[in-house]
Design a protein around this motif. Structure first.
Motif, PDB file in Angstrom:
ATOM      1  N   MET A   1       0.542  -1.096   0.175  1.00 47.41           N
ATOM      2  CA  MET A   1       0.095  -0.462   0.258  1.00 47.41           C
ATOM      3  C   MET A   1       0.900   0.676  -0.490  1.00 47.41           C
ATOM      4  O   MET A   1      -0.250   2.053  -0.514  1.00 47.41           O
TER       5      MET A   1
ATOM      6  N   ALA B   1      -2.584   2.136  -5.489  1.00 52.59           N
ATOM      7  CA  ALA B   1      -2.409   2.033  -4.243  1.00 52.59           C
ATOM      8  C   ALA B   1      -3.747   3.331  -3.929  1.00 52.59           C
ATOM      9  O   ALA B   1      -3.772   3.236  -2.748  1.00 52.59           O
TER      10      ALA B   1
ATOM     11  N   SER C   1      -6.591   2.637  -2.001  1.00 54.64           N
ATOM     12  CA  SER C   1      -7.024   3.075  -0.444  1.00 54.64           C
ATOM     13  C   SER C   1      -8.443   4.417  -0.217  1.00 54.64           C
ATOM     14  O   SER C   1      -8.795   3.707   0.773  1.00 54.64           O
TER      15      SER C   1
ATOM     16  N   ASN D   1      -1.668  -5.761   3.301  1.00 53.25           N
ATOM     17  CA  ASN D   1      -1.511  -5.017   3.261  1.00 53.25           C
ATOM     18  C   ASN D   1      -1.019  -4.432   1.557  1.00 53.25           C
ATOM     19  O   ASN D   1       0.012  -3.696   1.449  1.00 53.25           O
TER      20      ASN D   1
ATOM     21  N   SER E   1      -0.302   4.735   2.096  1.00 55.46           N
ATOM     22  CA  SER E   1      -0.655   4.979   1.170  1.00 55.46           C
ATOM     23  C   SER E   1      -0.029   6.508   0.791  1.00 55.46           C
ATOM     24  O   SER E   1       0.156   6.953   0.269  1.00 55.46           O
TER      25      SER E   1
END
Lengths: 122, 157
Positions: A27, A52, A56, A91, B33
């Motif tokens: 991530m 990513a 998210s 993740n 992120s």
């Protein structure tokens, strides 16, 4: 861990016609495994970072709507599709970019199976 | 009316508040992120340092890259008092930053809910230099070192 992920990714990628690139991405946007079949590695790295952020953002939006599990996103563009799928509770996500030659149903099924296998090593 | 010196201080304070606000906004949106957002910032800073400021960053391995970028941040920018490699092997490298000018900003960011000061320019330029010059893509992590008013930067390959 990365070498096992690389092996699983390579096996998974073989099952998809029209594959341009596939990656296992943290991530933080960094690949830990990647398969490249026509896309430059710079472009693939850039995809990894940007998706990513996309993953998210979607996860956060859905969480705020009370949806606890976000599994997959699919982006269609004029040259094909980009499918991204979270790997278990890790993740990391599995991303695949495919051309219009790919059979979308097959890509989704392969991505799901691949993500399940990857969840065992991440 | 503020003196010129006070204006400069106020201006710096305002910039810090803007960075703090942006960092909080990004962290709220993207969580971990947020580090991914900083790839582009690291790349741009590296390019500016190399092309516009004429600073040479061209180590042949991770050790040299870290030493060189660290030296520039200490000697050319005065951004920290000391930057040194604390640990290093094939899989990772740890850099200690002492007396960092970003320390207070990091503390303020943490207070506002940003767990990790992902905006750290030292960390982001070091990662960008490794990507550009060595083709290595490290995972990065940053933790505060309060005793040194600095940070611990971890690069994992």
């Amino acid at each position: 861990m990365p070498s096992q992920a690389q092996q699983i990714l390579q096996e998974t990628a073989k099952e998809v016609d029209g594959l341009l690139a596939a990656g296992v991405v943290g991530m933080d946007g960094i690949h830990i495994a990647q398969v490249n079949n026509g896309m430059s590695s710079e472009a693939q790295d850039s995809y990894g970072v940007k998706f990513a952020l996309v993953m998210s953002l979607i996860r956060k939006s859905l969480t705020e709507l009370g949806i606890s599990k976000f599994e997959e996103s699919l982006v269609e563009h004029d040259g094909g599709w980009v499918i991204t799928r979270f790997i278990g509770n890790s993740n990391f996500y599995l991303g695949m970019a495919v051309s219009k030659d790919a059979v979308l149903g097959n890509v989704r099924m392969v991505a799901k199976k691949g993500a399940e296998k990857l969840a065992g090593v991440l | 009316m503020a003196t010129e010196e006070q204006k400069k201080r106020n201006l710096v304070r305002m910039y810090k508040l803007v960075i703090e606000g942006l960092a909080k906004g990004l962290y709220d949106l993207f969580g971990e992120s947020s580090y991914a957002v900083m790839h582009a910032v690291g790349d741009d800073l590296l390019e500016i340092m190399q092309k516009e400021m004429g600073l040479e960053i061209g180590g042949e391995n991770v050790h040299e890259e870290l030493i060189e970028v660290g030296r520039l941040f200490v000697d050319e920018f005065g951004f920290a008092d000391k930057i040194e490699i604390a640990e290093e092997d094939d899989g990772h490298a740890v850099v200690h930053v002492d007396g960092c000018h970003g320390y207070n900003l990091s503390k303020a960011m943490k207070k506002s809910g940003v767990e990790h000061p992902f905006t750290c320019p030292i960390m982001n330029v070091m990662a960008a230099a490794m990507r550009k010059n060595l083709g290595k893509h490290p995972h990065v992590a940053i933790d505060a070192r309060d005793d040194a008013r600095g940070s611990k930067l971890t690069f994992t390959f």
